[in-house]
Write a protein that holds these residues in place. Structure first.
Motif, PDB file in Angstrom:
ATOM      1  N   LEU A  77     -41.048 -17.870 -42.678  1.00 53.68           N
ATOM      2  CA  LEU A  77     -42.400 -18.243 -43.005  1.00 53.68           C
ATOM      3  C   LEU A  77     -42.581 -18.971 -44.307  1.00 53.68           C
ATOM      4  O   LEU A  77     -41.981 -18.886 -45.229  1.00 53.68           O
ATOM      5  N   LEU A  78     -43.122 -20.179 -43.815  1.00 53.08           N
ATOM      6  CA  LEU A  78     -43.149 -20.997 -45.115  1.00 53.08           C
ATOM      7  C   LEU A  78     -44.645 -21.433 -45.567  1.00 53.08           C
ATOM      8  O   LEU A  78     -45.608 -21.414 -44.615  1.00 53.08           O
ATOM      9  N   SER A  79     -44.814 -21.110 -46.688  1.00 53.98           N
ATOM     10  CA  SER A  79     -46.339 -21.220 -47.116  1.00 53.98           C
ATOM     11  C   SER A  79     -46.565 -22.239 -48.360  1.00 53.98           C
ATOM     12  O   SER A  79     -45.416 -22.564 -49.085  1.00 53.98           O
ATOM     13  N   GLY A  80     -47.329 -23.057 -48.421  1.00 48.93           N
ATOM     14  CA  GLY A  80     -47.668 -24.118 -49.469  1.00 48.93           C
ATOM     15  C   GLY A  80     -49.200 -23.931 -49.918  1.00 48.93           C
ATOM     16  O   GLY A  80     -50.139 -23.436 -49.076  1.00 48.93           O
ATOM     17  N   SER A  81     -49.235 -23.930 -51.248  1.00 49.28           N
ATOM     18  CA  SER A  81     -50.434 -23.679 -52.019  1.00 49.28           C
ATOM     19  C   SER A  81     -50.870 -24.413 -52.945  1.00 49.28           C
ATOM     20  O   SER A  81     -50.336 -25.479 -53.280  1.00 49.28           O
ATOM     21  N   ALA A  82     -52.218 -24.392 -53.400  1.00 51.93           N
ATOM     22  CA  ALA A  82     -52.804 -25.224 -54.331  1.00 51.93           C
ATOM     23  C   ALA A  82     -52.426 -24.875 -55.720  1.00 51.93           C
ATOM     24  O   ALA A  82     -52.660 -25.426 -56.809  1.00 51.93           O
ATOM     25  N   ASP A  83     -51.311 -24.041 -55.813  1.00 53.57           N
ATOM     26  CA  ASP A  83     -50.650 -23.660 -57.060  1.00 53.57           C
ATOM     27  C   ASP A  83     -49.423 -24.727 -57.246  1.00 53.57           C
ATOM     28  O   ASP A  83     -48.455 -24.515 -58.007  1.00 53.57           O
ATOM     29  N   ASN A  84     -49.306 -25.823 -56.150  1.00 54.00           N
ATOM     30  CA  ASN A  84     -48.290 -26.735 -56.198  1.00 54.00           C
ATOM     31  C   ASN A  84     -46.872 -26.159 -55.651  1.00 54.00           C
ATOM     32  O   ASN A  84     -45.813 -27.034 -55.528  1.00 54.00           O
ATOM     33  N   THR A  85     -46.669 -24.930 -55.209  1.00 52.58           N
ATOM     34  CA  THR A  85     -45.471 -24.323 -54.793  1.00 52.58           C
ATOM     35  C   THR A  85     -45.342 -24.342 -53.184  1.00 52.58           C
ATOM     36  O   THR A  85     -46.513 -24.277 -52.601  1.00 52.58           O
ATOM     37  N   LEU A  86     -44.275 -24.179 -52.900  1.00 59.56           N
ATOM     38  CA  LEU A  86     -43.795 -23.843 -51.623  1.00 59.56           C
ATOM     39  C   LEU A  86     -42.981 -22.645 -51.669  1.00 59.56           C
ATOM     40  O   LEU A  86     -42.234 -22.602 -52.218  1.00 59.56           O
ATOM     41  N   ARG A  87     -43.449 -21.602 -50.742  1.00 57.71           N
ATOM     42  CA  ARG A  87     -42.568 -20.486 -50.749  1.00 57.71           C
ATOM     43  C   ARG A  87     -42.095 -20.107 -49.298  1.00 57.71           C
ATOM     44  O   ARG A  87     -42.677 -20.495 -48.238  1.00 57.71           O
ATOM     45  N   ILE A  88     -40.966 -19.485 -49.435  1.00 50.61           N
ATOM     46  CA  ILE A  88     -40.148 -19.378 -48.091  1.00 50.61           C
ATOM     47  C   ILE A  88     -39.929 -17.549 -48.053  1.00 50.61           C
ATOM     48  O   ILE A  88     -39.250 -17.119 -49.029  1.00 50.61           O
ATOM     49  N   TRP A  89     -40.430 -17.260 -47.035  1.00 50.14           N
ATOM     50  CA  TRP A  89     -40.580 -15.533 -46.780  1.00 50.14           C
ATOM     51  C   TRP A  89     -39.646 -15.340 -45.499  1.00 50.14           C
ATOM     52  O   TRP A  89     -39.514 -16.268 -44.617  1.00 50.14           O
ATOM     53  N   ARG A  90     -39.020 -14.169 -45.590  1.00 48.40           N
ATOM     54  CA  ARG A  90     -37.952 -13.703 -44.548  1.00 48.40           C
ATOM     55  C   ARG A  90     -38.212 -12.452 -44.173  1.00 48.40           C
ATOM     56  O   ARG A  90     -38.713 -11.500 -45.218  1.00 48.40           O
ATOM     57  N   ALA A  91     -38.388 -11.975 -43.058  1.00 45.84           N
ATOM     58  CA  ALA A  91     -38.407 -10.624 -42.635  1.00 45.84           C
ATOM     59  C   ALA A  91     -37.485 -10.246 -41.292  1.00 45.84           C
ATOM     60  O   ALA A  91     -37.185 -11.127 -40.504  1.00 45.84           O
ATOM     61  N   ARG A  92     -36.955  -9.084 -41.470  1.00 45.80           N
ATOM     62  CA  ARG A  92     -36.027  -8.589 -40.271  1.00 45.80           C
ATOM     63  C   ARG A  92     -36.861  -7.895 -39.435  1.00 45.80           C
ATOM     64  O   ARG A  92     -38.019  -7.259 -39.922  1.00 45.80           O
ATOM     65  N   ARG A  93     -36.577  -7.545 -38.346  1.00 42.64           N
ATOM     66  CA  ARG A  93     -37.329  -6.984 -37.409  1.00 42.64           C
ATOM     67  C   ARG A  93     -38.013  -5.646 -37.840  1.00 42.64           C
ATOM     68  O   ARG A  93     -36.982  -4.766 -38.230  1.00 42.64           O
ATOM     69  N   GLY A  94     -39.044  -5.301 -38.000  1.00 42.31           N
ATOM     70  CA  GLY A  94     -39.438  -3.964 -38.562  1.00 42.31           C
ATOM     71  C   GLY A  94     -39.554  -3.860 -39.760  1.00 42.31           C
ATOM     72  O   GLY A  94     -39.875  -2.901 -40.450  1.00 42.31           O
ATOM     73  N   GLU A  95     -39.388  -4.950 -40.349  1.00 45.52           N
ATOM     74  CA  GLU A  95     -39.355  -4.682 -42.121  1.00 45.52           C
ATOM     75  C   GLU A  95     -40.391  -5.771 -42.478  1.00 45.52           C
ATOM     76  O   GLU A  95     -40.985  -6.799 -41.863  1.00 45.52           O
ATOM     77  N   ARG A  96     -40.816  -5.398 -43.859  1.00 44.30           N
ATOM     78  CA  ARG A  96     -41.603  -6.396 -44.471  1.00 44.30           C
ATOM     79  C   ARG A  96     -41.135  -7.705 -45.025  1.00 44.30           C
ATOM     80  O   ARG A  96     -40.065  -8.116 -44.987  1.00 44.30           O
ATOM     81  N   PHE A  97     -42.209  -8.745 -44.873  1.00 37.71           N
ATOM     82  CA  PHE A  97     -41.629 -10.212 -45.430  1.00 37.71           C
ATOM     83  C   PHE A  97     -41.622 -10.183 -46.911  1.00 37.71           C
ATOM     84  O   PHE A  97     -42.275  -9.635 -47.501  1.00 37.71           O
ATOM     85  N   GLU A  98     -40.402 -10.811 -47.416  1.00 41.22           N
ATOM     86  CA  GLU A  98     -40.024 -10.716 -48.752  1.00 41.22           C
ATOM     87  C   GLU A  98     -40.220 -12.325 -49.355  1.00 41.22           C
ATOM     88  O   GLU A  98     -39.502 -13.031 -48.271  1.00 41.22           O
ATOM     89  N   CYS A  99     -40.584 -12.779 -50.334  1.00 39.06           N
ATOM     90  CA  CYS A  99     -40.251 -14.254 -50.816  1.00 39.06           C
ATOM     91  C   CYS A  99     -38.799 -14.340 -51.191  1.00 39.06           C
ATOM     92  O   CYS A  99     -38.469 -13.625 -52.057  1.00 39.06           O
ATOM     93  N   VAL A 100     -38.130 -15.169 -50.761  1.00 39.72           N
ATOM     94  CA  VAL A 100     -36.658 -15.389 -50.991  1.00 39.72           C
ATOM     95  C   VAL A 100     -36.500 -16.691 -51.582  1.00 39.72           C
ATOM     96  O   VAL A 100     -35.658 -16.822 -52.330  1.00 39.72           O
ATOM     97  N   LYS A 101     -37.476 -17.428 -51.760  1.00 38.12           N
ATOM     98  CA  LYS A 101     -37.340 -18.861 -52.494  1.00 38.12           C
ATOM     99  C   LYS A 101     -38.774 -19.611 -52.905  1.00 38.12           C
ATOM    100  O   LYS A 101     -39.585 -19.299 -51.996  1.00 38.12           O
ATOM    101  N   THR A 102     -38.837 -19.847 -53.998  1.00 36.14           N
ATOM    102  CA  THR A 102     -40.142 -20.689 -54.309  1.00 36.14           C
ATOM    103  C   THR A 102     -39.579 -22.067 -55.029  1.00 36.14           C
ATOM    104  O   THR A 102     -38.627 -22.241 -55.528  1.00 36.14           O
ATOM    105  N   LEU A 103     -40.227 -23.075 -54.316  1.00 41.48           N
ATOM    106  CA  LEU A 103     -39.986 -24.729 -54.433  1.00 41.48           C
ATOM    107  C   LEU A 103     -41.024 -25.140 -55.188  1.00 41.48           C
ATOM    108  O   LEU A 103     -42.389 -25.135 -54.746  1.00 41.48           O
ATOM    109  N   SER A 104     -40.889 -25.873 -56.422  1.00 41.20           N
ATOM    110  CA  SER A 104     -41.997 -26.299 -57.377  1.00 41.20           C
ATOM    111  C   SER A 104     -41.953 -27.880 -57.414  1.00 41.20           C
ATOM    112  O   SER A 104     -42.057 -28.593 -58.376  1.00 41.20           O
ATOM    113  N   ASP A 105     -41.270 -28.758 -56.334  1.00 40.81           N
ATOM    114  CA  ASP A 105     -41.084 -30.005 -56.470  1.00 40.81           C
ATOM    115  C   ASP A 105     -42.191 -31.075 -56.567  1.00 40.81           C
ATOM    116  O   ASP A 105     -42.506 -31.923 -56.996  1.00 40.81           O
ATOM    117  N   HIS A 106     -43.312 -30.518 -55.636  1.00 46.54           N
ATOM    118  CA  HIS A 106     -44.536 -31.118 -55.676  1.00 46.54           C
ATOM    119  C   HIS A 106     -45.451 -31.007 -57.006  1.00 46.54           C
ATOM    120  O   HIS A 106     -45.130 -29.862 -57.776  1.00 46.54           O
TER     121      HIS A 106
END
Length: 802
Positions: A77-106
């Motif tokens: 899952l990709l998410s973009g926010s008013a905090d200028n960051t882009l976050r990448i979340w990953r989940a395996r089947r049956g597990e919770r999503f965890e944030c694996v990467k935060t991008l602050s290029d914008h």
């Protein structure tokens, strides 16, 4: 202590890009909710609502997009926010999503994310006037995920990109459409790794709010279609055709329904080249029908037909398809609210537009999100050939400031800065586990609401920024619904006096009682000569109040208000706290204050709703919390002036006088207070000095018995109404959303066991109030938590035997 989430209610952000439904693995719908991302399964038969909330962003989430992983076991899952960051979340089947990467290029808020199925490319748009092209670098299992920035396209100073769309043009290249705060669409074509501007499409007369590509047929060689929707209330379709020759001219341009518009529609061809081929871009069709700005457009191939779903500010959601004979695009289904029912303000029930419209993975359901933060869901029934509305989820869209259980714990009331009061309860139906839903919206107001408390099982009082308090009584329609769906006892003692329903007069702020009439009763306005013609808004058909399931958003916003019976005057500033005595005979209230004259506590008796004079004077700044002891012998008040005050009941039932006070109860302001159920009068205070203190009233005075420390400022504290295994249960909440649940042995108050609730299920912002559910068995304790992250959460608390 075992603390697990039982129910989460949270409203969606008002942004067309802030929601996406995963077509692949998880089939979950993700939507931005304040600075968090909520995950919901709209196809869940058990209707358990929001499953989880992902915290991490520090400001509002503007864009959410699932990345097609081609694997049923991994979701990204990709998410973009008013905090200028882009976050990448990953989940395996049956597990919770965890944030694996935060991008602050914008350098400014991220507003849009576009992905390209079966490709590693995705694009982001931002208020910094740039579109960035990214490439995923990952292994087959997505155990390691990295991202490379391959290109930055600057669109400012000409315009800001409000949306972007990607599609494969041919085997070697990709097409990117970008549009936003002007009326033209820019088409970019990739050569190797870089995109180059190839065409500019003009024709719209307003900002462009939506772009979507699709293939005309499932065949990979068919023409590409681009839909663009704008604030000019029109949708334009564009055809990208491969080859040196233009496609057959669309007959849609000569459609008589276009009237004089047909002449102004230019069919100029734009030519774009990739490394392998040449394409023409021509105007295909103009779709008319929406009456206001259009926010979203999305394609779907359904049952061999290509359909387009659009949502608009006009409170409607439309499905369009091309007529097979004439080629003219027509609206085949319109869902939502009919214009005649629209109100002029939120108080008269207008939905304020549909911001999001999404297809389900199988194409047989659509969902949309409105201004009130509530989702609507429709599913197509082939047998009846119609779209039927189904139960979806609702929630506050601003900070939840107050929460209160009814006296018997059968339902929950919340109130907050979105100027609504909402009633939640459990739908008791023949399924394994009952589900929580919003059953009534007693108050839709014109001021931010700050506090609430139940006077009885059919009456509550709320305080707002308007300096007065309002008292509401449950109408018959709501009482019948709660009895039928939630197995809540019908109030027989007062039922004769209850009104049927309530509404808000068009220019009023007060909910007025109205009567329900039979469906076959004649319309009183039919006879023009009748001098007693009644206002149609003062009646409601009985069938409107009969529900076999939790009510839809349309009913909540319009038909399930509670009539207002009293207003309490006296305070000079915004109301800050309210508490009802355990007997229900008295109400204590306070308002924001910066002087001893305004920081008074006023008492009102609930029989005649008259103020009990004199007001109680001791605090010099705002009183932040009030609570009566279990036997009503004492009233506890705490404030921003760092002092707590205990008022004792005098010989006269309703009179309270100053008994004890401590001007330096905490080192910083005190924000929460709670009485315990111990035999000796004992209370707790919570302060900004990162501590919860336990005080006991003895013959010699008030003694500090214990201090429980927290990692940050404590903003709320509450105690359970009964001892569990002869231990006192309490809970506190902090400024950054942490929740601690603890227990203290009644004979050793200085030995507290505290268990902190896991961060991933805790709120993301300040906790405003915690209340324990009354009337629960020892092992089945529950707490309700109201937070600034716009969520209401109910947790189950179980003591684990050591």
């Amino acid at each position: 202590m075992n603390v697990s989430p039982e129910f989460i209610s949270i409203g969606g952000n008002r942004n067309p890009a802030a929601a996406d439904w995963d077509n692949a693995g998880s089939q979950l719908l993700a939507f931005g909710a304040d600075n968090t991302i909520a995950l919901w399964d709209p196809q869940d038969e058990g209707l358990q609502g929001v499953q989880a909330i992902l915290s991490g962003h520090t400001k509002a989430v503007n864009a959410v997009k699932f990345f097609a992983t081609q694997s049923p076991d991994v979701s990204v899952l990709l998410s973009g926010s008013a905090d200028n960051t882009l976050r990448i979340w990953r989940a395996r089947r049956g597990e919770r999503f965890e944030c694996v990467k935060t991008l602050s290029d914008h350098t400014q808020p991220v507003t849009r994310i576009a992905t390209l199925p079966e490709s590693e490319i995705f694009a982001t748009g931002s208020s910094d006037g740039s579109v960035k092209i990214w490439k995923f670098v990952h292994d087959a299992e997505f155990t390691s995920i990295d991202v490379e920035l391959t290109q930055t396209i600057n669109t400012s100073p000409k315009y800001f990109p409000l949306n972007i769309a990607l599609a494969p043009l041919d085997e070697s290249s990709t097409v990117l459409a970008v549009a936003g705060t002007r009326s033209a669409i820019q088409i970019f074509v990739s050569r190797e790794t870089q995109f180059h501007l190839s065409a500019t499409l003009t024709g719209h007369e307003g900002w462009i709010r939506a772009l979507a590509f699709t293939r005309e047929t499932p065949d990979a060689d068919s023409d590409l279609l681009l839909a663009s929707a704008s604030q000019d209330k029109y949708i334009r379709l564009w055809r990208l055709h491969q080859g040196d020759e233009l496609p057959a001219a669309s007959t849609a341009l000569s459609d008589p329904a276009l009237g004089g518009l047909g002449k102004s529609l230019s069919n100029k061809a734009h030519w774009i080249d990739s490394a392998m081929s040449k394409h023409s871009v021509t105007f295909e069709a103009l779709l008319l029908g929406h009456e206001d700005w259009i926010y979203q457009a999305s394609w779907r191939h359904r049952e061999g037909k290509l359909q387009l779903l659009t949502t608009s500010e006009d409170n409607s959601l439309a499905i369009w398809e091309s007529d097979p004979n004439s080629g003219v695009w027509v609206c085949i289904t319109r869902l939502g609210e009919i214009s005649a029912q629209k109100g002029s303000t939120s108080a008269t029930g207008s939905a304020g537009g549909f911001w999001v419209g999404l297809w389900s993975p199988d194409g047989n359901s659509v969902v949309s999100l409105g201004r009130t933060g509530s989702w609507r869901k429709w599913t197509y029934s082939a047998a009846e050939d119609m779209w039927a509305q189904h139960v979806a989820i609702t929630g506050h869209v601003r900070e939840v400031k107050g929460v209160s259980w009814s006296r018997d714990g059968s339902y929950l009331l919340t109130t907050g800065s979105d100027q609504t009061t909402r009633l939640f309860s459990q739908w008791k139906r023949d399924v394994a586990s009952p589900s929580w839903h919003e059953f009534s919206r007693p108050q839709i107001h014109g001021y931010d609401l700050n506090c609430i408390d139940a006077v009885s099982n059919t009456q509550f009082i709320s305080g707002a920024d308007e300096k007065l308090l309002r008292v509401f009584d449950e109408p018959k329609g709501v009482a019948h619904m709660l009895h039928n769906l939630c197995a809540i006892d019908f109030p027989t003692s007062t039922s004769a006096t209850l009104p049927d329903a309530a509404n808000i007069p068009v220019l009023g702020l007060s909910n007025k009682a109205i009567q329900a009439i039979d469906d076959d009763a004649p319309n009183q306005n039919a006879d023009e000569d009748d001098g007693d013609a009644i206002d149609p808004a003062s009646t409601i058909r009985k069938s409107t109040l009969e529900f076999k399931h939790p009510p839809f958003e349309d009913h909540l916003a319009r038909h399930l208000l509670w009539p207002e019976t009293e207003k309490l005057y006296g305070h000079g500033y915004e109301i800050s706290a309210v508490a009802v005595s355990k007997s229900g005979a008295l109400v204590a209230t306070a308002c924001r204050a910066s002087s001893i004259d305004h920081a008074v506590i006023r008492l009102y008796d609930t029989k005649d709703w008259l103020e009990v004079k004199p007001a109680l004077k001791a605090h010099s700044l705002t009183v932040t919390s009030l609570q009566f002891s279990a036997d009503d012998e004492y009233l506890l008040s705490v404030g921003r002036d760092r002092q707590w005050v205990v008022w004792g009941r005098s010989t006269e039932e309703a009179m309270y006088t100053l008994k004890h006070s401590n001007p330096k109860g905490h080192a910083r302001m005190i924000l929460g207070a709670a009485w315990t159920t111990l035999e000796l009068p004992t209370f707790m205070t919570a302060g900004r000095d990162k501590s919860v203190k336990v005080w006991q009233i003895t013959e010699t005075g008030v003694q500090l018995k214990a201090t429980v420390t927290a990692s940050t400022a404590v903003t709320a504290v509450a105690c359970s109404g009964k001892l569990v295994n002869s231990r006192l249960m309490f809970a506190f909440g902090t400024e950054n959303g942490e929740i601690g649940v603890g227990s203290i042995a009644s004979e050793a108050l200085d030995e507290a066991n505290v268990c902190m609730v896991k961060t991933e299920v805790s709120p993301a912002k300040t906790i405003n109030q915690i209340v324990w559910r009354p009337g629960r068995e020892e092992g089945e304790q529950q707490i309700a938590v109201a937070s600034d992250d716009t969520s209401l959460r109910i947790f189950k608390v179980q003591q684990v035997s050591s």
